[in-house]
Design a protein around this motif. Structure first.
Motif, mmCIF file in Angstrom:
data_model
loop_
_atom_site.group_PDB
_atom_site.id
_atom_site.type_symbol
_atom_site.label_atom_id
_atom_site.label_comp_id
_atom_site.label_asym_id
_atom_site.label_seq_id
_atom_site.Cartn_x
_atom_site.Cartn_y
_atom_site.Cartn_z
ATOM 1 N N GLY A 1 0.790 -1.222 0.000
ATOM 2 C CA GLY A 1 0.000 0.000 0.000
ATOM 3 C C GLY A 1 0.818 1.264 0.000
ATOM 4 O O GLY A 1 0.325 2.330 0.383
ATOM 5 N N PRO B 1 2.025 4.593 -1.055
ATOM 6 C CA PRO B 1 1.323 5.525 -1.938
ATOM 7 C C PRO B 1 2.204 6.286 -2.920
ATOM 8 O O PRO B 1 1.718 6.766 -3.944
ATOM 9 C CB PRO B 1 0.659 6.502 -0.954
ATOM 10 C CG PRO B 1 1.539 6.477 0.248
ATOM 11 C CD PRO B 1 2.119 5.098 0.324
ATOM 12 N N ALA C 1 -5.635 1.363 10.087
ATOM 13 C CA ALA C 1 -4.649 1.201 9.019
ATOM 14 C C ALA C 1 -4.140 -0.233 8.960
ATOM 15 O O ALA C 1 -3.831 -0.752 7.882
ATOM 16 C CB ALA C 1 -3.491 2.174 9.224
ATOM 17 N N ASP D 1 -6.765 -2.206 7.144
ATOM 18 C CA ASP D 1 -6.646 -1.985 5.701
ATOM 19 C C ASP D 1 -5.506 -2.813 5.120
ATOM 20 O O ASP D 1 -5.628 -3.389 4.030
ATOM 21 C CB ASP D 1 -6.409 -0.506 5.409
ATOM 22 C CG ASP D 1 -7.595 0.373 5.770
ATOM 23 O OD1 ASP D 1 -8.721 -0.158 5.862
ATOM 24 O OD2 ASP D 1 -7.381 1.587 5.967
ATOM 25 N N ARG E 1 -5.687 -5.713 2.166
ATOM 26 C CA ARG E 1 -4.874 -5.720 0.947
ATOM 27 C C ARG E 1 -4.140 -7.039 0.784
ATOM 28 O O ARG E 1 -4.108 -7.619 -0.312
ATOM 29 C CB ARG E 1 -3.853 -4.570 0.978
ATOM 30 C CG ARG E 1 -4.422 -3.198 0.733
ATOM 31 C CD ARG E 1 -3.321 -2.180 0.486
ATOM 32 N NE ARG E 1 -2.357 -2.111 1.578
ATOM 33 C CZ ARG E 1 -2.483 -1.342 2.645
ATOM 34 N NH1 ARG E 1 -3.558 -0.578 2.787
ATOM 35 N NH2 ARG E 1 -1.558 -1.323 3.589
ATOM 36 N N ASP F 1 -10.240 -1.832 4.370
ATOM 37 C CA ASP F 1 -10.502 -1.475 2.981
ATOM 38 C C ASP F 1 -9.245 -1.727 2.171
ATOM 39 O O ASP F 1 -8.240 -1.032 2.328
ATOM 40 C CB ASP F 1 -10.903 -0.002 2.905
ATOM 41 C CG ASP F 1 -11.243 0.444 1.492
ATOM 42 O OD1 ASP F 1 -11.045 -0.347 0.546
ATOM 43 O OD2 ASP F 1 -11.684 1.600 1.334
ATOM 44 N N ASP G 1 -8.529 -1.048 -0.751
ATOM 45 C CA ASP G 1 -8.187 0.029 -1.679
ATOM 46 C C ASP G 1 -7.543 1.238 -0.994
ATOM 47 O O ASP G 1 -7.212 2.220 -1.654
ATOM 48 C CB ASP G 1 -9.436 0.493 -2.433
ATOM 49 C CG ASP G 1 -9.986 -0.591 -3.354
ATOM 50 O OD1 ASP G 1 -9.169 -1.363 -3.887
ATOM 51 O OD2 ASP G 1 -11.202 -0.669 -3.522
ATOM 52 N N THR G 2 -7.385 1.182 0.321
ATOM 53 C CA THR G 2 -6.820 2.305 1.067
ATOM 54 C C THR G 2 -5.317 2.120 1.250
ATOM 55 O O THR G 2 -4.864 1.079 1.732
ATOM 56 C CB THR G 2 -7.492 2.432 2.442
ATOM 57 O OG1 THR G 2 -8.900 2.618 2.263
ATOM 58 C CG2 THR G 2 -6.931 3.604 3.217
ATOM 59 N N ALA G 3 -4.550 3.130 0.848
ATOM 60 C CA ALA G 3 -3.099 3.049 0.933
ATOM 61 C C ALA G 3 -2.613 3.346 2.346
ATOM 62 O O ALA G 3 -3.384 3.747 3.227
ATOM 63 C CB ALA G 3 -2.468 4.038 -0.046
ATOM 64 N N PRO H 1 -1.265 5.282 5.416
ATOM 65 C CA PRO H 1 -1.409 6.694 5.796
ATOM 66 C C PRO H 1 -0.072 7.439 5.749
ATOM 67 O O PRO H 1 1.009 6.832 5.831
ATOM 68 C CB PRO H 1 -1.921 6.618 7.240
ATOM 69 C CG PRO H 1 -2.412 5.221 7.421
ATOM 70 C CD PRO H 1 -1.595 4.365 6.510
#
Length: 280
Positions: free
Chosen positions: A34, A36, A85, A88, A92, A156, A158-160, A162
């Motif tokens: 993840g 970003p 986080a 998430d 992933r 989620d 799809d959430t990278a 933080p």
């Protein structure tokens, strides 16, 4: 630690890995971990969360697989700021890859996996320090219990990562515990935050559970070479005065020091490069 050790604000910086396939590795760290932001220049890519560099990948197509005897990386540990986080991250990994393990360490909760070239990765979050427990010597208690997945089922994929994500610690496989411990404690200035009879030690600054771990669990016996995997990692101190003190400490103790771009570079046991720099 006392005045001659590392300051309590010390943290870990970027880890450098030698890889065969830069495109594949970058895609993995984007999609699964993840990350970003990726800054690419030639045969190098720097992976960032916010302004923080986590991992540098250096492409070397000719590099061979790390031998079973070679010291090097056990895992690099990416620290996320909260349980959301971490949830998430779990989503992933479940969606795009495979989870190698998951543990509740009392002070932290952690997920484990490996990248396509076999580099170990931990993604974890710390519990608040006021919830940590300590042994009779004042050291942080780190247990290994099953992770409660039911608290992480709302992630989620799809959430990278933080922007507050950083590199919390680095865990090394060493050929011998005593010289590595002497270097990282006596020469560099970490304090021992945990020691284990089965061939491992946890080292830290400022009362953290560990910034650096070393172990001999897998019987590594040869130094890091030109193969794939870890080549270097950074230790970040708070200011130029602290950096100067580290350089002087190394020189006083007879460690060969190279200064480059405002940093101090030394070779640790097993041929691992350690770069100490000041906070930017």
């Amino acid at each position: 630690m006392g005045a001659d050790g590392l300051p309590p604000e010390t943290r870990m910086g970027m880890v450098t890995l030698r890889v065969n396939d830069l495109d594949e590795q970058v895609e993995f760290y984007r999609r699964v971990v993840g990350v970003p932001t990726v800054d690419r220049e030639g045969d190098r890519a720097t992976l960032r969360a916010g302004e923080t560099a986590l991992v540098e990948l250096v492409e070397a197509p000719e590099a061979t697989e790390r031998p079973r005897t070679a010291a090097g990386l056990f895992h690099l540990a990416i620290r996320v700021p909260d349980r959301g986080a971490l949830a998430d991250a779990l989503a992933r990994v479940r969606s795009e890859w495979r989870l190698a393990g998951a543990s509740d360490h009392d002070a932290s909760e952690a997920l484990y996996l490996s990248d396509p070239e076999g580099n170990g990765i931990e993604i974890y979050r710390d519990r608040p320090r006021e919830e940590w427990t300590y042994d009779e010597d004042g050291r942080v208690v780190m247990t290994t219990e099953p992770l409660a997945f039911d608290a992480l089922d709302d992630g989620d994929a799809d959430t990278a990562l933080p922007a507050e994500t950083d590199l919390g610690h680095v865990h090394l496989e060493t050929s011998a515990l005593a010289p590595s411990r002497a270097f990282y404690v006596d020469d560099l200035g970490f304090e021992v935050s945990g020691a284990f009879d089965d061939g491992a030690a946890f080292l830290s600054a400022g009362g953290y559970h560990h910034h650096l771990a070393i172990n001999t669990w897998n019987g590594r016996s040869t130094p890091v070479g030109d193969h794939r995997g870890l080549t270097a990692f950074e230790v970040v101190v708070p200011d130029a005065d602290a950096l100067a003190a580290v350089g002087e400490r190394f020189e006083t103790r007879g460690v060969d020091v190279e200064r480059d771009d405002g940093a101090v570079r030394v070779e640790a046991p097993d041929g691992i490069t350690v770069r100490v720099r000041a906070e930017e």
